[in-house]
Design a protein around this motif. Structure first.
Motif, PDB file in Angstrom:
ATOM      1  N   ARG A  86       0.819  -1.186   0.000  1.00 17.38           N
ATOM      2  CA  ARG A  86       0.000   0.000   0.000  1.00 17.38           C
ATOM      3  C   ARG A  86       0.864   1.251   0.000  1.00 17.38           C
ATOM      4  N   THR A  87       1.908   1.193   0.767  1.00 23.21           N
ATOM      5  CA  THR A  87       2.787   2.350   0.823  1.00 23.21           C
ATOM      6  C   THR A  87       3.922   2.196  -0.183  1.00 23.21           C
ATOM      7  N   GLY A  88       3.721   1.257  -1.085  1.00 26.99           N
ATOM      8  CA  GLY A  88       4.783   0.965  -2.049  1.00 26.99           C
ATOM      9  C   GLY A  88       5.030   2.083  -3.035  1.00 26.99           C
ATOM     10  N   ALA A  89       4.365   3.192  -2.859  1.00 23.47           N
ATOM     11  CA  ALA A  89       4.599   4.290  -3.769  1.00 23.47           C
ATOM     12  C   ALA A  89       5.745   5.133  -3.245  1.00 23.47           C
ATOM     13  N   GLY A  90       6.859   5.019  -3.879  1.00 23.13           N
ATOM     14  CA  GLY A  90       8.017   5.785  -3.439  1.00 23.13           C
ATOM     15  C   GLY A  90       7.861   7.227  -3.836  1.00 23.13           C
ATOM     16  N   PRO A  91       8.736   8.079  -3.348  1.00 23.78           N
ATOM     17  CA  PRO A  91       8.647   9.495  -3.671  1.00 23.78           C
ATOM     18  C   PRO A  91       8.792   9.732  -5.170  1.00 23.78           C
ATOM     19  N   GLY A  92       9.629   8.912  -5.820  1.00 24.73           N
ATOM     20  CA  GLY A  92       9.841   9.091  -7.263  1.00 24.73           C
ATOM     21  C   GLY A  92       8.555   8.876  -8.030  1.00 24.73           C
ATOM     22  N   ARG A  93       7.846   7.846  -7.607  1.00 28.43           N
ATOM     23  CA  ARG A  93       6.620   7.533  -8.307  1.00 28.43           C
ATOM     24  C   ARG A  93       5.591   8.650  -8.123  1.00 28.43           C
ATOM     25  N   GLN A  94       5.552   9.183  -6.911  1.00 29.34           N
ATOM     26  CA  GLN A  94       4.637  10.297  -6.655  1.00 29.34           C
ATOM     27  C   GLN A  94       4.953  11.463  -7.572  1.00 29.34           C
ATOM     28  N   ARG A  95       6.259  11.721  -7.696  1.00 34.58           N
ATOM     29  CA  ARG A  95       6.660  12.858  -8.520  1.00 34.58           C
ATOM     30  C   ARG A  95       6.201  12.643  -9.960  1.00 34.58           C
ATOM     31  N   LEU A  96       6.367  11.415 -10.424  1.00 31.30           N
ATOM     32  CA  LEU A  96       5.995  11.115 -11.797  1.00 31.30           C
ATOM     33  C   LEU A  96       4.497  11.311 -12.012  1.00 31.30           C
ATOM     34  N   ARG A  97       3.695  10.850 -11.036  1.00 26.33           N
ATOM     35  CA  ARG A  97       2.243  10.993 -11.191  1.00 26.33           C
ATOM     36  C   ARG A  97       1.879  12.466 -11.245  1.00 26.33           C
ATOM     37  N   ARG A  98       2.523  13.246 -10.381  1.00 21.91           N
ATOM     38  CA  ARG A  98       2.214  14.675 -10.388  1.00 21.91           C
ATOM     39  C   ARG A  98       2.598  15.278 -11.722  1.00 21.91           C
ATOM     40  N   ALA A  99       3.762  14.909 -12.212  1.00 18.27           N
ATOM     41  CA  ALA A  99       4.230  15.452 -13.490  1.00 18.27           C
ATOM     42  C   ALA A  99       3.247  15.108 -14.596  1.00 18.27           C
ATOM     43  N   LEU A 100       2.699  13.897 -14.539  1.00 17.85           N
ATOM     44  CA  LEU A 100       1.763  13.490 -15.583  1.00 17.85           C
ATOM     45  C   LEU A 100       0.495  14.337 -15.539  1.00 17.85           C
ATOM     46  N   VAL A 101       0.006  14.585 -14.336  1.00 15.45           N
ATOM     47  CA  VAL A 101      -1.211  15.398 -14.221  1.00 15.45           C
ATOM     48  C   VAL A 101      -0.951  16.816 -14.711  1.00 15.45           C
ATOM     49  N   ILE A 102       0.209  17.341 -14.316  1.00 20.88           N
ATOM     50  CA  ILE A 102       0.545  18.695 -14.765  1.00 20.88           C
ATOM     51  C   ILE A 102       0.582  18.733 -16.287  1.00 20.88           C
ATOM     52  N   ALA A 103       1.186  17.701 -16.879  1.00 21.45           N
ATOM     53  CA  ALA A 103       1.284  17.657 -18.336  1.00 21.45           C
ATOM     54  C   ALA A 103      -0.100  17.606 -18.973  1.00 21.45           C
ATOM     55  N   GLU A 104      -0.994  16.829 -18.376  1.00 20.04           N
ATOM     56  CA  GLU A 104      -2.340  16.735 -18.948  1.00 20.04           C
ATOM     57  C   GLU A 104      -3.030  18.087 -18.971  1.00 20.04           C
TER      58      GLU A 104
END
Lengths: 111, 892
Positions: free
Chosen positions: B497-515
């Motif tokens: 559940r907490t397997g989302a590392g900080p890097g992954r979080q950053r990537l998800r945010r970047a993707l939303v920003i890009a959208e």
């Protein structure tokens, strides 16, 4: 033919017991219905047939083909019977279970 | 009751039998199912039973296909050692991926649907480009056909049609070279008379070699011969198959007979095969014949020239040869040809409407934006799933799986989804293309070569597949890399559940920003085109387009050779129409606002010397009847309107538009001034308001009006004002005109509203398609943000629990979540604004200033997008805040 100990899964035990109960009428549909009626186990057809096949491969079941029937589109029924090895495996499973239960009845008594 | 018992669905049964083939029980299983089916039929309806049977059969098939797979992996060694190792792994990964997709139907369908929309719209635009730009013509050797134009070196983009004398020289001097033959054509629309109702047809004068250059011989009769190009012997026509069937009932005896074309008897010598309508939906062709005077014309440019490459020669060779010829002609005829060059284009390029390319590229760019947004969304979904699978992957890594294999497996999964999306996407393209085709008015369609070829074909399917592979790569590679980079030890310890590392979080945010950043420019450009369409359709025109019926009559020279006859026709027509009930007023002109044609004339203002005679001032020219201003409700600003007293023998007068007055008499009142037009001096008696004639490049074009009694034209465009439904007048008006001259066809009977709409059809398409893309982008981006916010909030459940346990209120939590969303949104929107400005500029440049970019629109839409995005994050935020801290803390 004294096979080495065969480990039976729970579904496999249930199936063997149902086949024994059904006697000469044990083919796919009644086995499934009996599993539902007597054991409250809704087993998908796929799971049932693969389990039956597995049991036959393990030597616990033997199957014989009946006569082609019109209500089956001209196909025959496959009747299953528990082999000696199957009975042996069932007995063994029972023994293991009972051994494990020994002394735990009071702990697991519904309060 | 003994009707035959219903049988199980035969197809499903056969399929099942086949799927079970490898099981020894196949027959018994199918038999059991048959028996059970009979029982279901007895208990329920046979329809239900059939549905039930299909479902059971499908389940069995799935189960058995999975069992076979499992059996296969069990039988093969744990690590395949044979040469087919990679292949075995691939198969295994494929099976695993397939199972993973089946196990998560919701995720799979979300991804597949998103992809299908993104791919389908892109493929539709691809097909439009393919059909309209790349291969609009279906001639057999279309690669051999070239188009030749003249061009002026200091304006490389301008293409000019060809002067007759130049064409004659080209033909002579290029003989025996890379170009086997040359042919010219010239617009020639005609009145077909005799037989039946007269009608207007689009025709072309063509060189005798025209059909040979195109490689299409007539289906019946003969083509034109060199001898037919002699003036006086050129009263011949070839008909299109459509015209032949429509007007002559496909009667072959018409060959060799004479028909009336513009009142001139012309012999039908051939019929073209069905489907041939080159150029521009032509229906009739006649030989192009130059008399001595025309053949010497070097300064009037009006011919379009085609060439056919000789066997074994290329377009480049032809271009090189023509360049030399062009230089020699420039040397030989410096007055007319100085600095003129010859350019050779492929047929599609040569015939291409200059505006089409930029518009289609704009669409394709917009489409790719949407596809990228879709990819970002999918990447996000896959990441979310990857987070849940973190442990599984960590286990695989710990057990010795290479990172490359894990990336590969993840790519296989996204690839499979892309593959699933292809058929759905083709469906989307099909629907999109149908919709696009449906809105085109038939009157306009014939001018767009290839329009009706916009349909699903193998090229579209191939393009979809390529795009799908690309999308799979884009959407799959990021999550895959991210996944394989996981820290084994950390992931194993956690519960996934907490397997989302900080890097992954950053990537998800970047993707939303890009959208969000990609969606905003689409919204802005869509809004710009929608507003420009609506201003053109409903905004200021300079006159009142409502309640106006328009139509056209063109008087052939053979029947109306002089001004007097034309004047009498116009006067008669107007009298008869005005007498019809419901007609408030009626007027005629040579060119109505927003009409297909325009006329301009050179002028000379009294007292203003002309600096450069080759570049004399030109203004739009209209010959109008006295009621024109009243009928159009075009305001007269100063002076007087024309009256019936402005007769042919009266003193020549003119009215000028405000823009013309401003331009040529900036300091004073033009009334009373004189303007030379043609050979005569006319006196300005009034100033009228401006109108928009052509949205694209002549808003408020300086215009000069003359009374048509003093300058009658062959082309009569009639405008009729009525309080009733304009179209309801059409039959009576037509009858009135027939009474004046039954031989003349009345055509293009349309309300002014339709005229405006057809004029802006291209713009409407731009607005419609950009709007669709923008809507799609908006929905995808907002959904993406919503999904990410939901996911992030779930990930932070524990943290939120701690915060609440420490005294944070639900409002604090909501604010926290919204603040996080707001930062993402703000960044996305800011980047989007930058992109919007760029795309807006591209659009303004590509559309010749039809749309103007507008900062307030961009900022307004940015705010709106931001608000929508925040609204979408509100729900996850609320949900996060409503967490019970005890449960939240216990989740681990």
């Amino acid at each position: 033919m004294a096979p080495p100990d065969v480990y039976l899964g729970e579904l496999e035990q249930l199936i063997l017991l149902v086949v024994l109960r059904l006697g000469p009428d044990a083919y796919g549909n009644p086995i499934r219905e009996e599993l539902i009626a007597a054991a409250d186990r809704h087993v998908g057809r796929g799971a049932l047939y693969t389990a039956l096949e597995r049991l036959e491969v393990k030597g616990c079941l033997r199957s014989t083909i009946g006569d082609p029937l019109p209500e089956r589109g001209g196909r025959a029924r496959r009747y299953f019977a528990v082999t000696a090895a199957g009975r042996h495996a069932l007995r063994q499973s029972r023994r293991v279970l009972l051994g494990l239960w020994d002394g735990l009845e009071s702990t697991l008594e519904p309060s | 009751v003994s009707h035959p018992a219903p049988e199980p669905p035969a197809f499903a049964e056969r399929l099942l039998q086949r799927a079970l083939a490898r099981s020894g029980y196949a027959d018994s299983i199918v038999g059991d199912l048959h028996e059970a089916f009979d029982q279901i039929v007895r208990l329920h309806s046979s329809r239900y039973a059939a549905w039930w049977y299909r479902r059971e059969a499908l389940r069995l098939m799935l189960r058995y296909s999975m069992r076979d797979r499992r059996g296969a992996t069990r039988r093969s060694p744990a690590l395949p050692q044979s040469g087919g190792q990679a292949m075995d792994w691939l198969m295994m990964d494929l099976k695993l991926a397939m199972r993973a997709l089946i196990k998560r139907p919701l995720l799979t369908s979300a991804v597949v649907l998103t992809l299908a929309l993104g791919l389908g719209t892109n493929a539709a635009i691809f097909k439009m480009i393919d059909a309209l730009v790349v291969r609009p013509f279906s001639f057999r050797d279309v690669d051999k056909i070239v188009m030749l134009v003249e061009s002026v070196p200091n304006d490389g983009s301008r293409r000019e049609t060809v002067a007759p004398a130049n064409f004659v020289d080209w033909k002579r001097r290029s003989a025996g070279g890379a170009l086997e033959r040359l042919a010219a054509f010239e617009w020639w629309d005609v009145n077909l008379m005799g037989r039946d109702v007269p009608e207007r047809a689009l025709g072309f004068y063509v060189s005798a070699d025209f059909f040979r250059v195109l490689g299409v011989p007539p289906a019946l009769g003969r083509g034109f011969l060199p001898d037919d190009e002699t003036p006086g012997r050129n009263r011949l026509v070839i008909l299109s198959d459509g015209l032949f069937r429509r007007r002559f009932g496909a009667d072959r005896s018409i060959l060799g007979q004479s028909i009336l074309v513009d009142a001139v008897p012309s012999t039908v010598v051939g019929i073209m095969p069905p489907g041939f309508d080159f150029p521009l939906g032509a229906e009739i062709w006649a030989p192009l014949a130059f008399d001595g005077k025309t053949a010497a014309l070097r300064t009037s440019h009006y011919l379009s020239v085609l060439g056919r490459l000789a066997e074994g020669h290329t377009q480049t060779e032809a271009q090189a040869e023509m360049k030399v010829i062009g230089e020699r002609l420039a040397h030989d005829f410096p007055d007319a040809n100085k600095q003129r060059t010859i350019r050779v284009f492929s047929l599609p390029q040569g015939m291409l409407d200059a505006g089409l390319g930029p518009v289609l590229s704009l669409w394709q760019a917009a489409g790719l934006f949407v596809l990228l947004i879709a990819c970002a969304n999918i990447a996000n979904l896959l990441l979310a799933r990857g987070a849940e699978r973190g442990r599984e992957i960590a286990v695989r890594l710990a057990l010795g799986s290479s990172r490359a294999r894990i990336v590969g497996a993840s790519m296989i999964e996204s690839g499979l989804m892309a593959l699933l999306a292809v058929p759905l996407s083709v469906g989307v393209s099909w629907a999109a293309l149908r919709l696009i085709r449906a809105f085109m008015p038939p009157r306009v369609v014939r001018f767009v070569a290839g329009w009706n070829d916009m349909a699903v074909d193998w090229r579209l399917v191939a393009a979809t597949t390529v795009l799908a592979a690309l999308a799979a790569l884009i959407a799959g590679v990021l999550p895959a890399l991210q996944l394989s980079r996981g820290q084994v030890a950390v992931a194993l310890k956690s519960d996934g559940r907490t397997g989302a590392g900080p890097g992954r979080q950053r990537l998800r945010r970047a993707l939303v920003i890009a959208e969000l950043a990609l969606a905003l420019p689409l919204l802005v450009t869509a809004m710009l085109s929608v507003t420009s369409v609506s201003t053109y359709l409903t905004g200021w025109q300079g006159y009142d387009p409502r309640g106006l019926l328009t139509m056209r009559v063109v008087l052939p020279e053979s029947q109306y050779p002089d001004a007097e006859r034309r004047r009498r026709f116009a006067a008669d027509a107007i009298d008869r129409i005005a007498a019809q009930p419901g007609v408030d007023s009626v007027a005629a002109t040579n060119a109505l606002p927003s009409g297909d044609s325009n006329t301009s004339r050179k002028i000379e203002i009294d007292g203003q010397s002309i600096v450069d005679p080759s570049n004399a001032p030109r203004v739009d020219y209209r010959a109008i009847t006295p009621a024109y201003f009243d009928t159009l409700r075009l305001p007269l600003r100063r002076g007087r309107a024309f009256t019936s007293a402005d007769r042919a023998d009266g003193s020549p007068v003119a009215i000028v538009s405000e823009s013309m007055a401003r331009k040529y008499w900036p300091a004073r009142d033009p009334i009373g001034s004189r303007v030379k037009i043609g050979d005569i001096w006319v006196t300005v008696v009034g100033v009228c308001g401006d109108v928009i004639h052509d949205w694209f490049d002549r808003r408020n074009a300086p215009t000069l009006y003359r009374p048509s009694a003093q300058a009658p034209t062959e082309v009569l465009m009639l405008a009729i004002r009525t309080a009733a439904d304009p179209l309801s007048l059409a039959p009576r008006v037509r009858a009135a005109l027939t009474a004046v001259d039954p031989a003349q066809p009345v055509f293009d009977i349309m309300t002014m509203g339709t005229v405006l709409s057809e004029k802006t059809i291209g713009l409407q398409y731009i607005a419609g398609i950009m709007g669709a893309f923008a809507a799609l982008a908006l929905v995808l981006a907002v959904l993406g943000l919503y999904a990410v916010m939901t996911f992030m909030m779930t990930q932070r459940t524990r943290e939120i629990g701690v915060r609440m346990a420490l005294g944070a209120s639900a409002r604090d939590i909501t604010r926290l979540a919204l603040w996080q969303a707001a930062r993402l949104t703000a960044l996305g929107v800011l980047i989007g604004l930058g992109l919007a400005v760029m795309l807006g500029r591209l659009m303004v440049a590509g559309l010749l200033g039809v749309v103007s970019s507008d900062a307030t629109v961009s900022i307004g839409l940015a705010l709106a997008l931001g608000a929508t995005a925040l609204a979408a994050s509100y729900l996850p935020a609320r949900r996060a805040a409503s967490v019970d801290p005890i449960t939240a803390l216990r989740t681990e």
